[in-house]
Design an enzyme around this catalytic site. Structure first.
Site, PDB file in Angstrom:
ATOM      1  N   TRP A  59      24.784 -53.065  42.950  1.00  0.00           N
ATOM      2  CA  TRP A  59      23.904 -51.931  43.208  1.00  0.00           C
ATOM      3  C   TRP A  59      24.756 -50.665  43.111  1.00  0.00           C
ATOM      4  O   TRP A  59      25.548 -50.363  43.991  1.00  0.00           O
ATOM      5  CB  TRP A  59      23.265 -52.059  44.593  1.00  0.00           C
TER       6      TRP A  59
ATOM      7  N   GLN B  96       9.789 -51.462  47.731  1.00  0.00           N
ATOM      8  CA  GLN B  96      10.706 -51.905  48.780  1.00  0.00           C
ATOM      9  C   GLN B  96       9.901 -52.209  50.042  1.00  0.00           C
ATOM     10  O   GLN B  96       9.042 -51.426  50.432  1.00  0.00           O
ATOM     11  CB  GLN B  96      11.736 -50.820  49.072  1.00  0.00           C
TER      12      GLN B  96
ATOM     13  N   ASP C 230      16.383 -58.140  44.461  1.00  0.00           N
ATOM     14  CA  ASP C 230      17.489 -57.614  45.284  1.00  0.00           C
ATOM     15  C   ASP C 230      17.256 -57.916  46.768  1.00  0.00           C
ATOM     16  O   ASP C 230      17.472 -57.055  47.625  1.00  0.00           O
ATOM     17  CB  ASP C 230      17.621 -56.108  45.079  1.00  0.00           C
TER      18      ASP C 230
ATOM     19  N   ARG D 287      23.350 -58.891  41.189  1.00  0.00           N
ATOM     20  CA  ARG D 287      23.808 -57.758  40.391  1.00  0.00           C
ATOM     21  C   ARG D 287      24.443 -56.748  41.339  1.00  0.00           C
ATOM     22  O   ARG D 287      24.203 -56.775  42.553  1.00  0.00           O
ATOM     23  CB  ARG D 287      22.651 -57.101  39.629  1.00  0.00           C
TER      24      ARG D 287
ATOM     25  N   ASP E  32      13.842 -56.406  48.563  1.00  0.00           N
ATOM     26  CA  ASP E  32      14.706 -55.865  49.620  1.00  0.00           C
ATOM     27  C   ASP E  32      14.435 -56.495  50.985  1.00  0.00           C
ATOM     28  O   ASP E  32      14.331 -55.794  51.996  1.00  0.00           O
ATOM     29  CB  ASP E  32      14.568 -54.345  49.718  1.00  0.00           C
TER      30      ASP E  32
END
Length: 412
Positions: free
Chosen positions: A337, A221, A271, A335, A244
């Site tokens: 989380w 991340q 993501d 997607r 992220d």
């Protein structure tokens, strides 16, 4: 990308939308779609517009009608505080000065072109701020390299070697909340800019977590921007990282936080747009890159409160992937989380259930056309959508990720 180039690109997108083939080559997006690619009907799509996402504040359990109609950000010619040149050396110094001045009047912080290294923390409780670039967004750069895998102690030493955070400073509590974490890693503290300020406006800046491709393809991340509060506006921004990139968050897990993103560019590979906020993205480009992760990248990952119907809305946007994905279309649009459910698995009605609608947008090559939604983060819950007549779009036993009226460019 400069503002001018971004505007040109978005204008071109509008033209392509009128000429392009539907989102799956040779087919129209017809409701209800499939269990792996659900499509809304016009009637079902009607509530999923910006005014609905921005229409409520307060607690998720008891939303209050509170229409927010964010107007275009209008910087002033002479900012209250200047960063660069003969002004403050860092953005953090200017933020601290604005908070020490206090009051409820909006304060304008102009940032001259340049590269400003280090983190920026914008705490709650101060005057509303407008932080904007005084040049092309690509030339006004806030940068830092920070990886979430380091310990909190290592994080504190990394972000504060020059003492920019000291006891008594406005941002000191934010710094301390991360420096004193008892977790093994810095986690979501690993961000370049972190804002907890209500009514914050950011315009014409590039924010980059420069970790980028300097590490392996594991879980690293590395946030560029994290926002935690209600009525946050971004306009003409460039947000760049890998995993992220942008956390559109609601710091109080019981309360709604609204975020508006317009005419911006967001880049990453995993993501890279995620969070709990009720966030609307308009005229924005999302760009998936393969330089660190060659396949299976994911753009959006909402963790919407399970009982709340409005998470992320992507409207009139451009969704692209680089040449690596165009050659092997394995990219995912998004997607859910399933935050906090790694030990229990998904618990219907308790675990967040990400809500997202992508509508009236252009989707480029590189994405899985049959299965564009990946299994959920944290739990690997398989994607499943209802396609029965009269379906409940907020059924807690199913995913809430949908499309409406999207198109894709013709293949050459």
């Amino acid at each position: 990308m400069s503002n001018a180039r971004l505007v040109t690109a978005l204008a071109a997108t509008a033209l392509v939308l009128s000429m392009a083939t539907p989102a799956r080559a040779g087919e129209r997006q017809t409701a209800p779609g499939t269990a792996t690619r659900p499509i809304l009907s016009a009637t079902e799509a009607a509530p999923y517009v910006p005014r609905t996402y921005f229409g409520y504040s307060g607690e998720y359990a008891a939303p209050v009608a509170d229409p927010w109609r964010p107007a275009p950000i209008a910087p002033v010619k002479r900012p209250d505080l200047l960063v660069g040149g003969h002004g403050y050396a860092t953005v953090q110094e200017a933020v601290n000065a604005a908070y020490r001045a206090g009051g409820s009047k909006r304060r304008y912080i102009g940032v001259l072109p340049g590269v400003y290294q280090g983190t920026v923390f914008i705490p709650a409780g101060g005057p509303p701020l407008t932080l904007y670039g005084l040049g092309r967004p690509a030339d006004v750069r806030l940068e830092f390299t920070v990886d979430a895998t380091i310990t909190p102690a290592a994080w504190a030493a990394l972000v504060n070697p020059d003492g920019r955070y000291a006891e008594g400073d406005p941002a000191w509590p934010m710094f301390q909340s991360c420096a004193t974490r008892t977790s093994a890693t810095a986690g979501l503290c690993a961000t370049v800019v972190w804002a907890q300020s209500t009514d914050l406006q950011l315009k014409g800046l590039t924010i980059t977590n420069t970790l980028l491709d300097s590490v392996d393809r594991g879980t690293h991340q590395a946030l560029a921007l994290r926002t935690d509060a209600d009525r946050t506006q971004l306009e003409g921004m460039r947000l760049i990282s890998r995993q992220d990139t942008f956390l559109a968050n609601a710091d109080d897990v019981a309360r709604i936080a609204r975020v508006s993103v317009r005419d911006s560019y967001i880049e990453g590979d995993t993501d890279f747009v995620f969070g709990r906020a009720a966030a609307v993205f308009t005229g924005t480009r999302f760009h998936l890159v393969s330089s660190r992760k060659a396949s299976g990248g994911v753009i959006l990952a909402p963790n919407t409160a399970p009982g709340y119907p409005y998470g992320f809305l992507v409207t009139h946007c451009l969704i692209t992937a680089d040449e690596g994905y165009a050659a092997a279309p394995t990219g995912y649009l998004g997607r859910a989380w399933d935050q906090g459910a790694s030990a229990t698995g998904y618990l219907p009605g308790i675990t967040p259930n990400g809500q997202l609608v992508i509508r009236d947008s252009l989707i480029g090559a590189g994405f899985n056309a049959v299965t564009p939604w990946a299994p959920a983060a944290t739990t690997a819950r398989p994607f499943a959508a209802r396609i029965d007549e009269g379906r409940d779009l907020n059924d807690i036993n199913f995913n809430r990720l949908f499309e409406y009226a999207n198109r894709a460019a013709r293949s050459s």
